[in-house]
Design a protein around this motif. Structure first.
Motif, PDB file in Angstrom:
ATOM      1  N   ARG A 191     -64.224 -21.073 -12.242  1.00 31.59           N
ATOM      2  CA  ARG A 191     -64.506 -22.492 -12.047  1.00 31.59           C
ATOM      3  C   ARG A 191     -65.475 -22.944 -13.130  1.00 31.59           C
ATOM      4  N   VAL A 192     -65.122 -23.986 -13.850  1.00 33.14           N
ATOM      5  CA  VAL A 192     -65.892 -24.421 -15.002  1.00 33.14           C
ATOM      6  C   VAL A 192     -67.055 -25.300 -14.551  1.00 33.14           C
ATOM      7  N   THR A 193     -68.236 -24.727 -14.573  1.00 36.15           N
ATOM      8  CA  THR A 193     -69.498 -25.434 -14.334  1.00 36.15           C
ATOM      9  C   THR A 193     -70.505 -24.873 -15.328  1.00 36.15           C
ATOM     10  N   PRO A 194     -71.590 -25.557 -15.595  1.00 34.54           N
ATOM     11  CA  PRO A 194     -72.558 -25.017 -16.565  1.00 34.54           C
ATOM     12  C   PRO A 194     -73.054 -23.613 -16.205  1.00 34.54           C
ATOM     13  N   ASP A 195     -73.375 -23.386 -14.931  1.00 35.39           N
ATOM     14  CA  ASP A 195     -73.857 -22.070 -14.526  1.00 35.39           C
ATOM     15  C   ASP A 195     -72.780 -21.008 -14.691  1.00 35.39           C
ATOM     16  N   ASN A 196     -71.574 -21.330 -14.236  1.00 36.24           N
ATOM     17  CA  ASN A 196     -70.497 -20.340 -14.294  1.00 36.24           C
ATOM     18  C   ASN A 196     -70.087 -20.020 -15.728  1.00 36.24           C
ATOM     19  N   VAL A 197     -70.068 -21.033 -16.576  1.00 32.31           N
ATOM     20  CA  VAL A 197     -69.745 -20.801 -17.986  1.00 32.31           C
ATOM     21  C   VAL A 197     -70.776 -19.873 -18.618  1.00 32.31           C
ATOM     22  N   HIS A 198     -72.034 -20.100 -18.304  1.00 34.55           N
ATOM     23  CA  HIS A 198     -73.095 -19.233 -18.833  1.00 34.55           C
ATOM     24  C   HIS A 198     -72.863 -17.782 -18.417  1.00 34.55           C
ATOM     25  N   LEU A 199     -72.560 -17.577 -17.139  1.00 34.96           N
ATOM     26  CA  LEU A 199     -72.330 -16.226 -16.646  1.00 34.96           C
ATOM     27  C   LEU A 199     -71.108 -15.578 -17.280  1.00 34.96           C
ATOM     28  N   LYS A 200     -70.021 -16.308 -17.329  1.00 28.79           N
ATOM     29  CA  LYS A 200     -68.780 -15.719 -17.827  1.00 28.79           C
ATOM     30  C   LYS A 200     -68.863 -15.432 -19.331  1.00 28.79           C
ATOM     31  N   ARG A 201     -69.547 -16.266 -20.057  1.00 22.01           N
ATOM     32  CA  ARG A 201     -69.698 -15.986 -21.495  1.00 22.01           C
ATOM     33  C   ARG A 201     -70.542 -14.730 -21.725  1.00 22.01           C
ATOM     34  N   LYS A 202     -71.480 -14.454 -20.831  1.00 23.21           N
ATOM     35  CA  LYS A 202     -72.226 -13.195 -20.934  1.00 23.21           C
ATOM     36  C   LYS A 202     -71.292 -12.010 -20.729  1.00 23.21           C
ATOM     37  N   ASP A 203     -70.333 -12.158 -19.789  1.00 23.28           N
ATOM     38  CA  ASP A 203     -69.327 -11.106 -19.596  1.00 23.28           C
ATOM     39  C   ASP A 203     -68.505 -10.880 -20.857  1.00 23.28           C
ATOM     40  N   LEU A 204     -68.147 -11.975 -21.524  1.00 28.47           N
ATOM     41  CA  LEU A 204     -67.200 -11.917 -22.631  1.00 28.47           C
ATOM     42  C   LEU A 204     -67.854 -11.648 -23.976  1.00 28.47           C
ATOM     43  N   GLU A 205     -69.172 -11.780 -24.045  1.00 25.84           N
ATOM     44  CA  GLU A 205     -69.844 -11.783 -25.343  1.00 25.84           C
ATOM     45  C   GLU A 205     -69.561 -10.522 -26.164  1.00 25.84           C
ATOM     46  N   PHE A 206     -69.650  -9.364 -25.542  1.00 22.74           N
ATOM     47  CA  PHE A 206     -69.412  -8.132 -26.285  1.00 22.74           C
ATOM     48  C   PHE A 206     -68.017  -8.116 -26.895  1.00 22.74           C
ATOM     49  N   PHE A 207     -67.014  -8.481 -26.087  1.00 17.18           N
ATOM     50  CA  PHE A 207     -65.621  -8.407 -26.543  1.00 17.18           C
ATOM     51  C   PHE A 207     -65.338  -9.417 -27.647  1.00 17.18           C
ATOM     52  N   ALA A 208     -66.065 -10.524 -27.611  1.00 16.43           N
ATOM     53  CA  ALA A 208     -65.825 -11.574 -28.595  1.00 16.43           C
ATOM     54  C   ALA A 208     -66.607 -11.380 -29.881  1.00 16.43           C
ATOM     55  N   THR A 209     -67.670 -10.588 -29.839  1.00 14.99           N
ATOM     56  CA  THR A 209     -68.567 -10.530 -31.001  1.00 14.99           C
ATOM     57  C   THR A 209     -68.756  -9.141 -31.587  1.00 14.99           C
ATOM     58  N   GLN A 210     -68.332  -8.079 -30.875  1.00 12.25           N
ATOM     59  CA  GLN A 210     -68.580  -6.722 -31.344  1.00 12.25           C
ATOM     60  C   GLN A 210     -67.256  -5.968 -31.532  1.00 12.25           C
ATOM     61  N   PRO A 211     -67.241  -5.009 -32.436  1.00  8.57           N
ATOM     62  CA  PRO A 211     -66.032  -4.176 -32.582  1.00  8.57           C
ATOM     63  C   PRO A 211     -65.789  -3.365 -31.311  1.00  8.57           C
TER      64      PRO A 211
END
Length: 478
Positions: free
Chosen positions: A308-328
């Motif tokens: 569900r797209v809300t500011p809080d949820n986006v913040h949380l989900k991007r933390k989940d995805l950050e490694f996969f999106a930015t690291q080998p």
């Protein structure tokens, strides 16, 4: 390590900056609960609709009137629980962990007096003395009224428990027993059942009866498997053709399961048939990953989930995805992450901050077909009404295996919305709230929270003690 790379659910985060206190202002706690639920709960847009809005608002009005005068934590918890229960989502959880004040109090009684009570006529089968698998704790379970039983500590080698403490309370419901224990109250009903002289408290505990009846040999063997935090893990070759593994929980045991499966791998692969017995397994996290290689007949796809797209949820989900999106991606895990999958994660990571969608699809990971064909050639998955959460997710994935069939009874119904992903602090420090922010792939079209997943081979009419023998016979006759 493997869990991080292949499954993004069941991850704990905390983003709230709510100040917590040791005093219980129930109105403030309800206000926070309502605000956070309406803002972030993935099920809110579906469960509060024009058809249900009036009922929802009436409940909110009632609680806004009732909570300002309440300061006693258990009384406040009960009021807040009525709000949680409106949503009929067992992954939407409020817990209360008392720090010192235990609402049940104590019921001092000696073991000798309790034994005399047990010998009186017309005692319920649940009443008697029960032992913990490690023998460090005994409970006397007595009937309080037509629907309530209490388990009182009779002896203890544990400092946390003293004789006379009420350890557990069991309540009779139309669906069977549910229980609450002394350490925590929780809004999700926790099922319990008596199986002969064994008492199972969902995935968490097993107790054996020692008075006035006592366990038989097979019951003692079962209780032994719960010693030393093994939680009932069992492996047995039922015949030259069929292996049986029993896994009563996926709760925080990924490494234990991985090692245990590896230890038994050769014996499992020496048999044509494998029975995976998940009866009683209320879920947990992703220990089921170690079982996937036995199911593979083709790649198994974890379908998209939807945050569900809300500011809080986006913040949380991007933390989940950050490694996969930015690291080998480490070489050992690249088979799960072909370039197309990595690109999908990168896109999700970037687009979450700007999307106008109410729910955004989060890519799933695929288990490749990377094991040689061979044993087991046939797999039977057995589930029952205790099977919830990640057990249900494994059930869902198993439907992609051409050699796997599902036996048993409908599961618990606890996976339309992913659980335990967002602990949200409430003002009172002994309240713990977890709000699901993601819905499953099937939730909009084929929800299961009110029905459970339905195995294609129903065993309702057979005594549970005969299920393994029956399934073994089915596999070996083919």
């Amino acid at each position: 390590m493997l869990r991080k790379f292949i499954f993004l659910g069941f991850v704990w985060h905390s983003i709230s900056l709510i100040a917590q206190t040791d005093s219980c202002d129930c109105a403030a706690n309800f206000s926070t609960l309502q605000r956070e639920t309406e803002a972030n709960y993935a099920g809110f847009p579906v469960k509060v609709t024009p058809q249900t809005q009036k009922t929802y608002q009436e409940l909110v009005n009632q609680l806004q009137k009732a909570t300002p005068t309440v300061t006693q934590p258990k009384q406040c918890y009960d009021l807040l629980a009525s709000y949680i229960h409106f949503f009929k989502d067992k992954h939407f959880i409020l817990s209360y962990i008392p720090s010192s004040e235990y609402p049940w109090g104590d019921k001092p009684i000696t073991e000798s007096v309790f034994k005399k009570q047990c010998l009186q006529p017309n005692r319920h089968a649940l009443e008697g003395i029960w032992t913990h698998p490690d023998g460090k704790l005994t409970l006397g379970i007595q009937r309080e009224n037509d629907t309530t039983f209490t388990g009182i500590v009779l002896s203890s080698q544990e400092q946390a428990y003293r004789p006379g403490m009420v350890y557990v309370q069991l309540t009779v419901t139309p669906q069977g027993y549910v229980y609450q224990n002394r350490e925590s109250f929780i809004t999700t009903p926790r099922p319990a059942r008596q199986i002969g002289n064994l008492l199972q408290l969902w995935s968490h505990e097993m107790w054996g009866k020692i008075f006035p009846q006592t366990m038989n040999a097979s019951e003692r063997i079962e209780l032994e498997t719960w010693k030393n935090q093994q939680h009932g893990l069992r492996f047995e070759k039922l015949s030259n053709k069929t292996a049986w593994i029993k896994i009563p929980t996926f709760l925080n045991n990924e490494e234990t399961l991985q090692n245990w499966v590896q230890q038994n791998d050769a014996a499992i692969k020496s048999c044509e048939n494998l029975i995976i017995d998940l009866t009683g397994n209320g879920g947990g996290s992703s220990g089921w990953v170690s079982l996937i290689p036995y199911l593979l007949t083709q790649p198994i796809h974890q379908r998209d989930t939807y945050v569900r797209v809300t500011p809080d949820n986006v913040h949380l989900k991007r933390k989940d995805l950050e490694f996969f999106a930015t690291q080998p991606i480490p070489e050992a895990y690249q088979k799960y992450f072909p370039e197309a999958t990595v690109q999908a994660y990168r896109s999700a990571y970037e687009e979450l901050t700007t999307t106008k969608l109410p729910f955004y699809p989060i890519p799933g990971v695929t288990f490749p077909m990377d094991v040689p064909k061979g044993n087991p050639k046939k797999v039977a998955l057995i589930v029952d009404g205790f099977g919830g959460s990640s057990t249900e997710y494994f059930f869902y994935l198993s439907q992609q295996s051409e050699k796997t069939r599902r036996f048993g009874t409908p599961t618990y119904g606890m996976m339309d919305y992913e659980g335990m992903s967002t602990p949200t602090p409430l003002p009172f420090s002994s309240f713990y709230l977890t709000i699901p922010i993601v819905k499953s792939h099937w939730t909009d079209t084929a929800p299961i929270d009110q029905t459970g997943f339905i195995p294609e081979y129903r065993l309702d009419q057979l005594p549970p003690a005969t299920w393994i023998t029956h399934v073994k016979g089915v596999l070996e006759k083919e």
